[in-house]
Motif scaffolding. Sequence first.
Motif, mmCIF file in Angstrom:
data_model
loop_
_atom_site.group_PDB
_atom_site.id
_atom_site.type_symbol
_atom_site.label_atom_id
_atom_site.label_comp_id
_atom_site.label_asym_id
_atom_site.label_seq_id
_atom_site.Cartn_x
_atom_site.Cartn_y
_atom_site.Cartn_z
ATOM 1 N N ARG A 1 18.651 -0.983 -2.150
ATOM 2 C CA ARG A 1 17.448 -0.381 -1.595
ATOM 3 C C ARG A 1 16.494 -1.486 -1.142
ATOM 4 O O ARG A 1 16.330 -2.495 -1.841
ATOM 5 N N GLU A 2 15.865 -1.286 0.015
ATOM 6 C CA GLU A 2 14.997 -2.314 0.571
ATOM 7 C C GLU A 2 13.653 -1.728 0.993
ATOM 8 O O GLU A 2 13.536 -0.553 1.341
ATOM 9 N N PHE A 3 12.657 -2.596 0.976
ATOM 10 C CA PHE A 3 11.310 -2.234 1.394
ATOM 11 C C PHE A 3 11.267 -1.993 2.894
ATOM 12 O O PHE A 3 11.872 -2.734 3.673
ATOM 13 N N VAL A 4 10.517 -0.949 3.287
ATOM 14 C CA VAL A 4 10.332 -0.654 4.704
ATOM 15 C C VAL A 4 8.868 -0.860 5.103
ATOM 16 O O VAL A 4 8.563 -1.599 6.029
ATOM 17 N N ALA A 5 7.965 -0.192 4.398
ATOM 18 C CA ALA A 5 6.545 -0.276 4.747
ATOM 19 C C ALA A 5 5.713 0.245 3.587
ATOM 20 O O ALA A 5 6.215 0.980 2.734
ATOM 21 N N ALA A 6 4.446 -0.146 3.572
ATOM 22 C CA ALA A 6 3.527 0.339 2.549
ATOM 23 C C ALA A 6 2.127 0.440 3.131
ATOM 24 O O ALA A 6 1.780 -0.281 4.089
ATOM 25 N N VAL A 7 1.341 1.331 2.548
ATOM 26 C CA VAL A 7 -0.037 1.522 3.008
ATOM 27 C C VAL A 7 -0.935 1.681 1.789
ATOM 28 O O VAL A 7 -0.587 2.332 0.801
ATOM 29 N N THR B 1 -1.859 -2.126 5.879
ATOM 30 C CA THR B 1 -0.444 -1.791 5.879
ATOM 31 C C THR B 1 0.407 -3.053 5.836
ATOM 32 O O THR B 1 -0.066 -4.157 6.131
ATOM 33 N N ASN B 2 1.661 -2.866 5.474
ATOM 34 C CA ASN B 2 2.605 -3.967 5.419
ATOM 35 C C ASN B 2 3.961 -3.429 5.851
ATOM 36 O O ASN B 2 4.324 -2.311 5.470
ATOM 37 N N TYR B 3 4.688 -4.213 6.644
ATOM 38 C CA TYR B 3 5.979 -3.773 7.168
ATOM 39 C C TYR B 3 7.052 -4.825 6.947
ATOM 40 O O TYR B 3 6.779 -6.037 6.984
ATOM 41 N N ALA B 4 8.260 -4.353 6.767
ATOM 42 C CA ALA B 4 9.405 -5.257 6.803
ATOM 43 C C ALA B 4 9.589 -5.749 8.237
ATOM 44 O O ALA B 4 9.301 -5.023 9.201
ATOM 45 N N ASP B 5 10.065 -6.969 8.386
ATOM 46 C CA ASP B 5 10.241 -7.536 9.722
ATOM 47 C C ASP B 5 11.166 -6.690 10.586
ATOM 48 O O ASP B 5 10.978 -6.597 11.803
ATOM 49 N N ARG C 1 2.889 -4.151 -2.762
ATOM 50 C CA ARG C 1 3.969 -4.993 -3.221
ATOM 51 C C ARG C 1 5.249 -4.501 -2.559
ATOM 52 O O ARG C 1 5.408 -3.320 -2.308
ATOM 53 N N THR C 2 6.161 -5.415 -2.301
ATOM 54 C CA THR C 2 7.397 -5.032 -1.633
ATOM 55 C C THR C 2 8.565 -4.840 -2.597
ATOM 56 O O THR C 2 9.617 -4.361 -2.186
ATOM 57 N N ALA C 3 8.391 -5.217 -3.844
ATOM 58 C CA ALA C 3 9.470 -5.093 -4.826
ATOM 59 C C ALA C 3 9.530 -3.668 -5.357
ATOM 60 O O ALA C 3 8.531 -3.146 -5.857
ATOM 61 N N GLU C 4 10.692 -3.044 -5.293
ATOM 62 C CA GLU C 4 10.804 -1.659 -5.734
ATOM 63 C C GLU C 4 10.567 -1.511 -7.222
ATOM 64 O O GLU C 4 10.129 -0.454 -7.674
ATOM 65 N N SER C 5 10.795 -2.544 -7.989
ATOM 66 C CA SER C 5 10.684 -2.449 -9.440
ATOM 67 C C SER C 5 9.269 -2.171 -9.918
ATOM 68 O O SER C 5 9.076 -1.732 -11.044
ATOM 69 N N VAL C 6 8.269 -2.421 -9.086
ATOM 70 C CA VAL C 6 6.882 -2.217 -9.514
ATOM 71 C C VAL C 6 6.340 -0.850 -9.137
ATOM 72 O O VAL C 6 5.200 -0.530 -9.393
ATOM 73 N N TYR C 7 7.173 -0.042 -8.478
ATOM 74 C CA TYR C 7 6.775 1.315 -8.115
ATOM 75 C C TYR C 7 7.307 2.283 -9.174
ATOM 76 O O TYR C 7 8.524 2.484 -9.261
ATOM 77 N N PRO C 8 6.449 2.914 -9.950
ATOM 78 C CA PRO C 8 6.932 3.804 -11.007
ATOM 79 C C PRO C 8 7.261 5.228 -10.548
ATOM 80 O O PRO C 8 7.959 5.952 -11.253
#
Length: 121
Positions: free
Chosen positions: A45-51, A56-60, A102-109
């Motif tokens: 699983r990979e980061f796509v975007a966050a707000v 906002t932040n996006y994957a390249d 944050r882009t790491a999935e582990s920090v999203y509960p």
Amino acid sequence: QVQLVESGGGLVQAGGSLRLSCAASGRTFSSKTMGWFRQAPGKEREFVAAVTWSGTNYADSVKGRFTISRDNAKNTMYLQMNSLEPEDTAVYYCAAKMGGVRTAESVYPYWGQGTQVTVSS
């Protein structure tokens, strides 16, 4: 407790568009960072975007093609996906966390169940 429900996935041809939605429960939606992740077959699983409240932040890989947004009045987050490519085929998940982007999935509960996006060539 936060519950997240994604919708809007489907099958689209390359070059097409889709808009994903993530409906969230709870009264503190506006204070949370909301993110989209995706998992393609056989890949992690990979980061796509966050707000968040500050931006906002996006994957390249999706910059310039995808747009993340949120409507705090509706407790809903969106991912507008344009110029879709076969490489975008994946299960897309929404996620939530307190604090900054944050882009790491582990920090999203908090996670939704995922919605399938398939892009045909």
